[in-house]
Design a protein around this motif. Sequence first.
Motif, PDB file in Angstrom:
ATOM      1  N   TYR A 159       0.838  -1.202   0.000  1.00  0.00           N
ATOM      2  CA  TYR A 159       0.000   0.000   0.000  1.00  0.00           C
ATOM      3  C   TYR A 159       0.880   1.261   0.000  1.00  0.00           C
ATOM      4  O   TYR A 159       0.575   2.232  -0.694  1.00  0.00           O
ATOM      5  CB  TYR A 159      -0.935  -0.005   1.199  1.00  0.00           C
ATOM      6  N   ARG A 160       1.947   1.226   0.764  1.00  0.00           N
ATOM      7  CA  ARG A 160       2.875   2.364   0.769  1.00  0.00           C
ATOM      8  C   ARG A 160       3.639   2.432  -0.552  1.00  0.00           C
ATOM      9  O   ARG A 160       3.843   3.519  -1.106  1.00  0.00           O
ATOM     10  CB  ARG A 160       3.854   2.241   1.932  1.00  0.00           C
ATOM     11  N   LEU A 161       4.050   1.253  -1.057  1.00  0.00           N
ATOM     12  CA  LEU A 161       4.759   1.192  -2.331  1.00  0.00           C
ATOM     13  C   LEU A 161       3.901   1.754  -3.460  1.00  0.00           C
ATOM     14  O   LEU A 161       4.368   2.541  -4.287  1.00  0.00           O
ATOM     15  CB  LEU A 161       5.149  -0.258  -2.630  1.00  0.00           C
ATOM     16  N   ALA A 162       2.620   1.351  -3.485  1.00  0.00           N
ATOM     17  CA  ALA A 162       1.700   1.830  -4.524  1.00  0.00           C
ATOM     18  C   ALA A 162       1.422   3.320  -4.372  1.00  0.00           C
ATOM     19  O   ALA A 162       1.268   4.037  -5.370  1.00  0.00           O
ATOM     20  CB  ALA A 162       0.403   1.042  -4.468  1.00  0.00           C
ATOM     21  N   LEU A 163       1.364   3.788  -3.130  1.00  0.00           N
ATOM     22  CA  LEU A 163       1.107   5.216  -2.884  1.00  0.00           C
ATOM     23  C   LEU A 163       2.275   6.067  -3.372  1.00  0.00           C
ATOM     24  O   LEU A 163       2.078   7.184  -3.882  1.00  0.00           O
ATOM     25  CB  LEU A 163       0.866   5.459  -1.397  1.00  0.00           C
ATOM     26  N   ASN A 164       3.492   5.546  -3.242  1.00  0.00           N
ATOM     27  CA  ASN A 164       4.673   6.276  -3.712  1.00  0.00           C
ATOM     28  C   ASN A 164       4.692   6.399  -5.238  1.00  0.00           C
ATOM     29  O   ASN A 164       5.379   7.260  -5.778  1.00  0.00           O
ATOM     30  CB  ASN A 164       5.951   5.575  -3.241  1.00  0.00           C
TER      31      ASN A 164
END
Length: 262
Positions: free
Chosen positions: A189-194
């Motif tokens: 989720y953090r990876l996709a948000l970045n």
Amino acid sequence: MENAINMLTKNPALVLVPILIAFILAPINTSNNNTNFHFPQESAEVAKEQLRNFVHDFVKDAVIFGILTSIMQAISGYSVSSGVLDIIRQKDYRIAQTIVEALKNLPQVAFLNVFGWVVTILVIAPPFAYLYSEIMKAESFTIPGSVMDNFFFLAIVSLLILLYVAPASLLLIPAYVKTKSIRSALKVYRLALNRLSSTIGFGILVFIAIAIINLPTMLTRFINNQLLAGIVTAPFNGLSNAFSMAAATLFYLFLIEEMEEE
């Protein structure tokens, strides 16, 4: 998307497990489609009571069948993602071996699949929960325009969040297959948000591709037998699941490669 299509075209064995799972789920999904709501005209109180019963039954069935479907599709998702990684590593894709491996990791993968669906539903639910609460408070069949304005505003906000959450949730299983860690998988989720713009673009393309794959299923509306209709749509559902998971695996590899290059 083109890479995912090429992957499935050159390795058709990747779609076998998803299609098999889709056929197994066909009778289950068919039995879950029998809930219908007909708005009564007798009185507002009768309408509210019937709506309350409908929502109760719908939520109960959605939880039971949703969890069961998520568990079964976890096997499908793991097999496709694992197969894609094996092919990229130039290893032989063996269906039996992959299914055994998927069953060994089923609790973790099923948890991630259910978690992804729960997160997605929590994003979708607010506008409908708001509208339901307002209907329950209303004294007549008439719903104020302000309520509908608020509903559409919430729906737009939910849709915008969904453009990020839905594709990000697709990455959970590929991340687990590669890392064998639930904690690492949740970091998608953090990876996709970045990489928000790439994630949204990926999600839109997957949605369009799945819609195209399932175009033939529109003909099932002319089939009166629901079980038969479910069986007819099963191969398309399986192909959709195989495509989305292959695309998600390739997109996940793209994201981590970009992150490592920084």
